[in-house]
Design a protein around this motif. Structure first.
Motif, PDB file in Angstrom:
ATOM      1  N   VAL A  17       0.825  -1.202   0.000  1.00 40.68           N
ATOM      2  CA  VAL A  17       0.000   0.000   0.000  1.00 40.68           C
ATOM      3  C   VAL A  17       0.865   1.261   0.000  1.00 40.68           C
ATOM      4  N   ASP A  18       0.276   2.340  -0.459  1.00 43.76           N
ATOM      5  CA  ASP A  18       0.964   3.623  -0.594  1.00 43.76           C
ATOM      6  C   ASP A  18       1.228   4.247   0.776  1.00 43.76           C
ATOM      7  N   ASP A  19       2.426   4.787   0.936  1.00 43.37           N
ATOM      8  CA  ASP A  19       2.799   5.440   2.197  1.00 43.37           C
ATOM      9  C   ASP A  19       1.936   6.669   2.474  1.00 43.37           C
ATOM     10  N   THR A  20       1.628   7.437   1.441  1.00 47.47           N
ATOM     11  CA  THR A  20       0.871   8.677   1.627  1.00 47.47           C
ATOM     12  C   THR A  20      -0.633   8.448   1.642  1.00 47.47           C
ATOM     13  N   ARG A  21      -1.047   7.342   1.028  1.00 46.71           N
ATOM     14  CA  ARG A  21      -2.481   6.985   1.034  1.00 46.71           C
ATOM     15  C   ARG A  21      -2.580   5.527   1.471  1.00 46.71           C
ATOM     16  N   ALA A  22      -2.619   5.317   2.764  1.00 45.93           N
ATOM     17  CA  ALA A  22      -2.454   3.979   3.340  1.00 45.93           C
ATOM     18  C   ALA A  22      -3.507   2.976   2.882  1.00 45.93           C
ATOM     19  N   ARG A  23      -4.629   3.429   2.408  1.00 48.71           N
ATOM     20  CA  ARG A  23      -5.684   2.511   1.980  1.00 48.71           C
ATOM     21  C   ARG A  23      -5.639   2.249   0.483  1.00 48.71           C
ATOM     22  N   THR A  24      -4.637   2.806  -0.193  1.00 47.65           N
ATOM     23  CA  THR A  24      -4.541   2.632  -1.646  1.00 47.65           C
ATOM     24  C   THR A  24      -3.475   1.597  -1.990  1.00 47.65           C
ATOM     25  N   VAL A  25      -3.861   0.612  -2.782  1.00 47.13           N
ATOM     26  CA  VAL A  25      -2.957  -0.478  -3.150  1.00 47.13           C
ATOM     27  C   VAL A  25      -1.990  -0.026  -4.247  1.00 47.13           C
ATOM     28  N   VAL A  26      -0.721  -0.335  -4.044  1.00 46.58           N
ATOM     29  CA  VAL A  26       0.299  -0.111  -5.064  1.00 46.58           C
ATOM     30  C   VAL A  26       0.458  -1.368  -5.921  1.00 46.58           C
ATOM     31  N   CYS A  27       0.454  -2.526  -5.268  1.00 44.79           N
ATOM     32  CA  CYS A  27       0.597  -3.793  -5.989  1.00 44.79           C
ATOM     33  C   CYS A  27       0.050  -4.940  -5.156  1.00 44.79           C
ATOM     34  N   ALA A  28      -0.652  -5.839  -5.824  1.00 39.90           N
ATOM     35  CA  ALA A  28      -1.196  -7.024  -5.152  1.00 39.90           C
ATOM     36  C   ALA A  28      -0.753  -8.292  -5.876  1.00 39.90           C
ATOM     37  N   GLY A  29       0.472  -8.276  -6.372  1.00 42.93           N
ATOM     38  CA  GLY A  29       1.009  -9.442  -7.057  1.00 42.93           C
ATOM     39  C   GLY A  29       1.219  -9.188  -8.537  1.00 42.93           C
ATOM     40  N   VAL A  30       1.811 -10.157  -9.202  1.00 44.47           N
ATOM     41  CA  VAL A  30       2.127 -10.034 -10.622  1.00 44.47           C
ATOM     42  C   VAL A  30       1.568 -11.218 -11.403  1.00 44.47           C
ATOM     43  N   LYS A  31       1.386 -10.984 -12.692  1.00 47.34           N
ATOM     44  CA  LYS A  31       1.013 -12.074 -13.597  1.00 47.34           C
ATOM     45  C   LYS A  31       1.482 -11.708 -14.995  1.00 47.34           C
ATOM     46  N   ALA A  32       1.437 -12.681 -15.896  1.00 45.36           N
ATOM     47  CA  ALA A  32       1.829 -12.443 -17.283  1.00 45.36           C
ATOM     48  C   ALA A  32       0.625 -11.959 -18.075  1.00 45.36           C
ATOM     49  N   GLY A  33       0.847 -10.967 -18.916  1.00 44.67           N
ATOM     50  CA  GLY A  33      -0.213 -10.484 -19.774  1.00 44.67           C
ATOM     51  C   GLY A  33      -0.386 -11.372 -20.991  1.00 44.67           C
ATOM     52  N   LEU A  34      -1.383 -11.064 -21.795  1.00 48.94           N
ATOM     53  CA  LEU A  34      -1.694 -11.871 -22.978  1.00 48.94           C
ATOM     54  C   LEU A  34      -0.509 -11.951 -23.930  1.00 48.94           C
ATOM     55  N   ARG A  35       0.253 -10.851 -24.033  1.00 51.49           N
ATOM     56  CA  ARG A  35       1.374 -10.805 -24.983  1.00 51.49           C
ATOM     57  C   ARG A  35       2.697 -11.240 -24.348  1.00 51.49           C
ATOM     58  N   GLY A  36       2.621 -11.743 -23.103  1.00 46.82           N
ATOM     59  CA  GLY A  36       3.824 -12.262 -22.459  1.00 46.82           C
ATOM     60  C   GLY A  36       4.573 -11.253 -21.630  1.00 46.82           C
ATOM     61  N   GLY A  37       3.996 -10.090 -21.407  1.00 51.63           N
ATOM     62  CA  GLY A  37       4.643  -9.076 -20.581  1.00 51.63           C
ATOM     63  C   GLY A  37       4.323  -9.256 -19.108  1.00 51.63           C
ATOM     64  N   ARG A  38       4.928  -8.424 -18.275  1.00 54.12           N
ATOM     65  CA  ARG A  38       4.737  -8.494 -16.828  1.00 54.12           C
ATOM     66  C   ARG A  38       3.730  -7.435 -16.379  1.00 54.12           C
ATOM     67  N   LEU A  39       2.704  -7.860 -15.648  1.00 50.08           N
ATOM     68  CA  LEU A  39       1.672  -6.956 -15.164  1.00 50.08           C
ATOM     69  C   LEU A  39       1.657  -6.944 -13.645  1.00 50.08           C
ATOM     70  N   GLU A  40       1.567  -5.750 -13.048  1.00 47.44           N
ATOM     71  CA  GLU A  40       1.364  -5.608 -11.612  1.00 47.44           C
ATOM     72  C   GLU A  40      -0.124  -5.360 -11.377  1.00 47.44           C
ATOM     73  N   LEU A  41      -0.709  -6.119 -10.468  1.00 41.35           N
ATOM     74  CA  LEU A  41      -2.159  -6.097 -10.272  1.00 41.35           C
ATOM     75  C   LEU A  41      -2.568  -5.204  -9.102  1.00 41.35           C
ATOM     76  N   GLY A  42      -3.781  -4.698  -9.193  1.00 42.72           N
ATOM     77  CA  GLY A  42      -4.418  -4.016  -8.058  1.00 42.72           C
ATOM     78  C   GLY A  42      -4.078  -2.563  -7.871  1.00 42.72           C
ATOM     79  N   ARG A  43      -3.241  -1.990  -8.704  1.00 41.03           N
ATOM     80  CA  ARG A  43      -2.823  -0.597  -8.513  1.00 41.03           C
ATOM     81  C   ARG A  43      -4.026   0.341  -8.495  1.00 41.03           C
TER      82      ARG A  43
END
Length: 217
Positions: A17-43
């Motif tokens: 979660v964000d330091d300045t906005r404690a209830r806001t998610v910065v990242c909730a894990g990663v997964k591969a996108g359809l084209r094979g790239g890296r995606l960070e979830l939940g932002r």
């Protein structure tokens, strides 16, 4: 952590979660996108949002993560062949191929005060992205979409010198295709041996062809 009472669970994703906005998610894990790239979830989601329950991360981000030591050792330790940007997703997908599971721990929150990104050249990032794609099995649709994505990545690298470096990185990765495919074959072999390895906690499979054994943190 009670999550690890499940022997098949290899990784747990805390909410970052964000330091300045404690209830806001910065990242909730990663997964591969359809084209094979890296995606960070939940932002941008609220940390108590019901939408988090619908996320299906492949594994945790390297920013903050929980790993089962034996599971990480099973894939030969922390991956080094794909650079720092793709290492966490590479590990997550390798663990999944061996039948391990991941869980998102919404009750575990890590406050991110600052984030320092490792600066990689256009050549290194492009090469590592291509190596990552070659090391894992993707869907037919992903394989069809990947060439166009690779061209887009190169054009998005920046100026002419960066674009040239990105193209050179893709070409360099092509020379690594045999070693990359060996990783995929190795994972398949280890998947077949998983039952035998699981019977004896002290038994360890041979290291991957391209990775030295490293001690899990």
């Amino acid at each position: 952590m009670e999550y690890f009472q499940d022997d098949a669970l290899a990784t747990v994703c805390p909410l970052i979660v964000d330091d300045t906005r404690a209830r806001t998610v910065v990242c909730a894990g990663v997964k591969a996108g359809l084209r094979g790239g890296r995606l960070e979830l939940g932002r941008g989601l609220a940390s108590d949002s019901n939408k988090l329950a619908r996320l299906q991360p492949a594994g945790p981000t390297a920013i903050a993560a929980y790993y089962r030591r034996a599971a990480l050792a099973h894939i030969g330790g922390w991956p080094t062949a794909v650079g720092s940007e793709f290492a966490d997703l590479d590990a997550a997908m390798s663990l999944a191929r061996l039948g391990y599971k991941n869980a998102l721990a919404r009750d575990s929150q890590v406050v991110l005060r600052s984030r320092v990104k490792v600066r990689e050249s256009a050549f290194a990032r492009s090469r590592n992205a291509e190596r990552f794609f070659l090391r894992h099995r993707f869907s037919v649709l992903s394989n069809l979409a990947h060439p166009l994505a690779a061209v887009g990545d190169c054009l998005a690298a920046g100026g002419p010198i960066s674009i040239a470096g990105a193209v050179a990185g893709k070409i360099a990765a092509a020379f690594d295709v045999t070693a990359c495919r060996q990783h995929s074959v190795w994972l398949l072999e280890q998947h077949h041996l998983a039952g035998k390895v699981g019977e004896d906690p002290d038994q360890r499979p041979p290291r991957t062809p391209d990775q030295p054994r490293r001690r899990a943190a």
